[in-house]
Design an enzyme around this catalytic site. Structure first.
Site, mmCIF file in Angstrom:
data_model
loop_
_atom_site.group_PDB
_atom_site.id
_atom_site.type_symbol
_atom_site.label_atom_id
_atom_site.label_comp_id
_atom_site.label_asym_id
_atom_site.label_seq_id
_atom_site.Cartn_x
_atom_site.Cartn_y
_atom_site.Cartn_z
ATOM 1 N N HIS A 1 0.801 -1.225 0.000
ATOM 2 C CA HIS A 1 0.000 0.000 0.000
ATOM 3 C C HIS A 1 0.838 1.281 0.000
ATOM 4 O O HIS A 1 0.430 2.294 0.566
ATOM 5 C CB HIS A 1 -0.952 0.020 1.206
ATOM 6 C CG HIS A 1 -2.217 -0.753 0.973
ATOM 7 N ND1 HIS A 1 -2.662 -1.742 1.821
ATOM 8 C CD2 HIS A 1 -3.145 -0.676 -0.018
ATOM 9 C CE1 HIS A 1 -3.804 -2.243 1.375
ATOM 10 N NE2 HIS A 1 -4.120 -1.608 0.256
ATOM 11 N N HIS B 1 -6.624 -3.533 -10.797
ATOM 12 C CA HIS B 1 -7.109 -3.243 -9.446
ATOM 13 C C HIS B 1 -8.628 -3.152 -9.481
ATOM 14 O O HIS B 1 -9.211 -2.644 -10.440
ATOM 15 C CB HIS B 1 -6.500 -1.906 -8.996
ATOM 16 C CG HIS B 1 -6.922 -1.455 -7.651
ATOM 17 N ND1 HIS B 1 -7.872 -0.469 -7.456
ATOM 18 C CD2 HIS B 1 -6.512 -1.831 -6.414
ATOM 19 C CE1 HIS B 1 -8.023 -0.258 -6.165
ATOM 20 N NE2 HIS B 1 -7.218 -1.064 -5.502
#
Length: 384
Positions: A192, A292
């Site tokens: 992340h 994603h």
């Protein structure tokens, strides 16, 4: 056929808002698109209101290239997250209209299939206490559901650096997940964008014995040379791209050869055709694409259509079996992962889903607070 107007619907959860856009036409056909926003939903709705007046109303929904070009160019602004997400939702809905009008699934319009089913990996499954026993049990449920791949961020609220106790804890979680899913399942490691290059390298090397299929966003996305530094020091594949919102911005990434897998989000970077163009460019650089997807059923359906036609596609992310599974009700007909971990090839016209405004209204827009640097963010209950 001409577009008459748009209607928007926001489905809220504690950690994400899902915005659905219906594109209506003068011949009675309606298409639906979707995008996901974290913290900018009101800005997105404002953009869509202006875009409807300035670009969308009166347009031919079949002329998708022209419409997207005008939305990107004629406001004289560089596309960012809000603009690209609004374009994506409208663009998806136009493909849906086109497929319905012609009686074919969208993948037929994008060049035709290159595969009959689409491999998927699970995310959103580790909403448990952050200890090896609970992560092990949660991962077991993922493979029992049929998935042969999953992704995990085991690093808590880590930022820039991670001290030795927290580093050991994170590695123990990775070890527990690998033990739970066995040697044959794929385990993807999410960072992340948390870390400095040196910390990301250290943690990735410590995780290497558990064979992560990739290390995702090891450093913040703004500095691609820092990503290159990480990539140069690892024997593991590196993945990134969910926070890049225009395909032109991937150029430097390809030139640096800093990533092995790109992860554009079709709901945040202009839609299906923009992402398909990007995938073709990635193919010339021998880079794979694993889109994603933190979206709900409509964006998931669109992602499956894209995967069906893309030669360098790797695997498709999916949240909705483990996070907010009730949102599937807003779009009946959305593809489901089978007991072998694959989405089937869609066969219905358009995107193959039907949007239900009443189901959407049952869970209206929420605050959707999500802070990856807060304690227990992984429980996805809304963070402060």
């Amino acid at each position: 056929m001409r577009i008459t107007h748009l209607t928007t619907h926001v489905v809220g959860t504690p950690w994400r808002n899902l915005t659905y856009v219906q594109v209506h036409t003068d011949e009675g056909l309606t298409g639906v698109g979707e995008t996901r926003m974290l913290g900018h939903t009101d800005a997105l709705l404002g953009y869509l209101k202006e875009a409807e007046r300035n670009h969308v109303a009166g347009s031919d929904p079949f002329a998708i290239e022209d419409l997207v070009g005008r939305m990107k160019r004629n406001d004289y602004a560089r596309p960012g997250e809000v603009m690209s997400s609004g374009i994506a939702a409208v663009e998806m809905a136009c493909w849906d209209i086109k497929g319905k009008a012609l009686g074919v699934p969208v993948w037929q319009l994008l060049g035709g299939k290159v595969r009959d089913r689409i491999p998927a990996y699970a995310n959103g499954w580790y909403t448990v206490e952050r200890n090896p026993e609970d992560f092990h049990a949660a991962a077991k449920k993922v493979v029992a559901r049929g998935y042969r791949a999953l992704k995990v961020d085991p690093f808590g609220a880590g930022r820039a650096e991670l001290d030795w106790p927290e580093s050991r804890r994170a590695i123990s979680l990775i070890e527990a997940v690998r033990d739970a899913i066995g040697e044959d399942a794929e385990l993807f490691l999410e960072m992340h964008g948390r870390f400095s290059p040196s910390t990301a390298i250290r943690l990735a090397q410590a995780a290497a014995p558990f064979r992560p299929g990739w290390v995702e966003e090891p450093v913040p996305p703004e500095n691609l040379k820092a990503l290159k530094k990480v990539s140069d020091h690892l024997d593991l594949p590196v993945a990134t791209g969910e926070r890049i919102h225009d395909r032109a911005e991937f150029r430097e990434l390809f030139e640096l050869q800093a990533a092995d897998v790109i992860q554009p989000d079709i709901g945040n970077m202009g839609g299906l055709w923009e992402t398909r163009k990007l995938a073709a460019t990635a193919e010339t650089h021998f880079v794979l694409i694993a889109p994603h997807n933190v979206g709900g059923p409509v964006q998931t359906a669109a992602s499956v259509h894209l995967a069906a036609v893309t030669p360098n596609f790797k695997i498709q992310e999916h949240f909705n079996d483990f996070a907010d599974s009730g949102i599937k009700a807003v779009a009946p007909g959305a593809p489901e992962v089978d007991d072998e971990g694959f989405f089937p090839l869609p066969t219905a016209p358009g995107l193959g889903v039907e949007f239900d405004p009443e189901a959407a209204a049952a869970t209206p827009q929420d605050r959707a607070k999500f802070n990856l640097f807060a304690d227990d963010w992984h429980k996805r209950e809304g963070t402060d």
